[in-house]
Design a protein around this motif. Sequence first.
Motif, mmCIF file in Angstrom:
data_model
loop_
_atom_site.group_PDB
_atom_site.id
_atom_site.type_symbol
_atom_site.label_atom_id
_atom_site.label_comp_id
_atom_site.label_asym_id
_atom_site.label_seq_id
_atom_site.Cartn_x
_atom_site.Cartn_y
_atom_site.Cartn_z
ATOM 1 N N GLY A 1 0.818 -1.210 0.000
ATOM 2 C CA GLY A 1 0.000 0.000 0.000
ATOM 3 C C GLY A 1 0.848 1.255 0.000
ATOM 4 N N PRO A 2 0.206 2.392 0.249
ATOM 5 C CA PRO A 2 0.946 3.662 0.267
ATOM 6 C C PRO A 2 2.006 3.655 1.349
ATOM 7 N N SER A 3 3.088 4.335 1.089
ATOM 8 C CA SER A 3 4.175 4.419 2.060
ATOM 9 C C SER A 3 4.438 5.889 2.357
ATOM 10 N N TYR A 4 4.305 6.233 3.620
ATOM 11 C CA TYR A 4 4.526 7.606 4.049
ATOM 12 C C TYR A 4 5.789 7.673 4.900
ATOM 13 N N THR A 5 6.447 8.802 4.864
ATOM 14 C CA THR A 5 7.668 8.989 5.645
ATOM 15 C C THR A 5 7.420 8.721 7.122
ATOM 16 N N ILE A 6 6.273 9.155 7.640
ATOM 17 C CA ILE A 6 5.976 8.935 9.056
ATOM 18 C C ILE A 6 5.962 7.445 9.378
ATOM 19 N N ASP A 7 5.444 6.608 8.485
ATOM 20 C CA ASP A 7 5.418 5.163 8.715
ATOM 21 C C ASP A 7 6.839 4.605 8.800
ATOM 22 N N THR A 8 7.687 5.067 7.907
ATOM 23 C CA THR A 8 9.076 4.604 7.880
ATOM 24 C C THR A 8 9.806 5.009 9.157
ATOM 25 N N VAL A 9 9.622 6.249 9.573
ATOM 26 C CA VAL A 9 10.300 6.734 10.782
ATOM 27 C C VAL A 9 9.794 5.989 12.013
ATOM 28 N N ARG A 10 8.497 5.753 12.091
ATOM 29 C CA ARG A 10 7.960 4.984 13.230
ATOM 30 C C ARG A 10 8.628 3.611 13.301
ATOM 31 N N THR A 11 8.710 2.933 12.159
ATOM 32 C CA THR A 11 9.285 1.593 12.119
ATOM 33 C C THR A 11 10.766 1.617 12.499
ATOM 34 N N LEU A 12 11.513 2.559 11.938
ATOM 35 C CA LEU A 12 12.938 2.650 12.248
ATOM 36 C C LEU A 12 13.169 2.985 13.719
ATOM 37 N N ALA A 13 12.369 3.901 14.245
ATOM 38 C CA ALA A 13 12.521 4.287 15.646
ATOM 39 C C ALA A 13 12.192 3.121 16.577
ATOM 40 N N ALA A 14 11.206 2.302 16.218
ATOM 41 C CA ALA A 14 10.864 1.133 17.029
ATOM 42 C C ALA A 14 11.956 0.070 16.929
ATOM 43 N N ARG A 15 12.539 -0.057 15.747
ATOM 44 C CA ARG A 15 13.596 -1.049 15.524
ATOM 45 C C ARG A 15 14.876 -0.671 16.246
ATOM 46 N N GLU A 16 15.180 0.626 16.299
ATOM 47 C CA GLU A 16 16.424 1.099 16.902
ATOM 48 C C GLU A 16 16.142 2.252 17.864
ATOM 49 N N PRO A 17 15.540 1.940 19.010
ATOM 50 C CA PRO A 17 15.197 3.010 19.960
ATOM 51 C C PRO A 17 16.450 3.706 20.487
ATOM 52 N N GLY A 18 16.279 4.979 20.784
ATOM 53 C CA GLY A 18 17.387 5.739 21.354
ATOM 54 C C GLY A 18 18.255 6.436 20.328
ATOM 55 N N HIS A 19 18.067 6.136 19.047
ATOM 56 C CA HIS A 19 18.852 6.802 18.013
ATOM 57 C C HIS A 19 18.237 8.161 17.684
ATOM 58 N N GLU A 20 19.079 9.078 17.271
ATOM 59 C CA GLU A 20 18.568 10.351 16.753
ATOM 60 C C GLU A 20 18.350 10.164 15.261
ATOM 61 N N TRP A 21 17.151 10.449 14.797
ATOM 62 C CA TRP A 21 16.827 10.338 13.381
ATOM 63 C C TRP A 21 16.779 11.738 12.788
ATOM 64 N N VAL A 22 17.476 11.915 11.684
ATOM 65 C CA VAL A 22 17.528 13.209 11.004
ATOM 66 C C VAL A 22 16.851 13.047 9.662
ATOM 67 N N LEU A 23 15.885 13.905 9.388
ATOM 68 C CA LEU A 23 15.205 13.924 8.098
ATOM 69 C C LEU A 23 15.792 15.073 7.291
ATOM 70 N N LEU A 24 16.521 14.723 6.248
ATOM 71 C CA LEU A 24 17.137 15.720 5.381
ATOM 72 C C LEU A 24 16.252 15.898 4.157
ATOM 73 N N ILE A 25 15.749 17.106 3.965
ATOM 74 C CA ILE A 25 14.908 17.410 2.809
ATOM 75 C C ILE A 25 15.406 18.687 2.148
ATOM 76 N N GLY A 26 15.059 18.843 0.902
ATOM 77 C CA GLY A 26 15.407 20.048 0.165
ATOM 78 C C GLY A 26 14.446 21.183 0.481
ATOM 79 N N GLN A 27 14.874 22.381 0.152
ATOM 80 C CA GLN A 27 14.054 23.572 0.394
ATOM 81 C C GLN A 27 12.694 23.455 -0.286
ATOM 82 N N ASP A 28 12.644 22.810 -1.442
ATOM 83 C CA ASP A 28 11.373 22.649 -2.154
ATOM 84 C C ASP A 28 10.398 21.789 -1.351
ATOM 85 N N GLN A 29 10.870 20.721 -0.731
ATOM 86 C CA GLN A 29 9.998 19.877 0.099
ATOM 87 C C GLN A 29 9.661 20.563 1.422
ATOM 88 N N TYR A 30 10.582 21.338 1.947
ATOM 89 C CA TYR A 30 10.347 22.089 3.177
ATOM 90 C C TYR A 30 9.155 23.025 3.005
#
Length: 127
Positions: free
Chosen positions: A14-43
């Motif tokens: 199904g559809p894949s959203y960035t929030i879903d990916t971050v939730r999964t990664l954060a659950a898989r590796e708790p305690g890590h700092e996750w940085v979302l790097l986006i371009g000015q156009d996406q900002y």
Amino acid sequence: PRFTLERLEVERAGPSYTIDTVRTLAAREPGHEWVLLIGQDQYAGLHTWHGWRELLSLVTLAVANRPGVVREPSPEVRALPHREVPLPMLDISATDIRARAAAGRSITELVPAEVAGYIARHGLYRR
């Protein structure tokens, strides 16, 4: 050599959203700092992303400048903390690379040769 490919989004049904990916990664590796790097156009359009408020509570937002992009984000997004990433001003975007690949145009001047070869071999982004 310093990067690995995360297949999480292509393996998700199904559809894949960035929030879903971050939730999964954060659950898989708790305690890590996750940085979302986006371009000015996406900002500038971040306020339209699915679950953007929760997303920004889970990541450190880093924004890279884009050549010729002066669009500002919504006031609500602009008020949230973020880091600016000073990068060399290259007029290259993932959107353009995907569009060129989909149209069968060359992307060799935009990505490393290995990446262009992989995209061509696997027919990625083709319609």
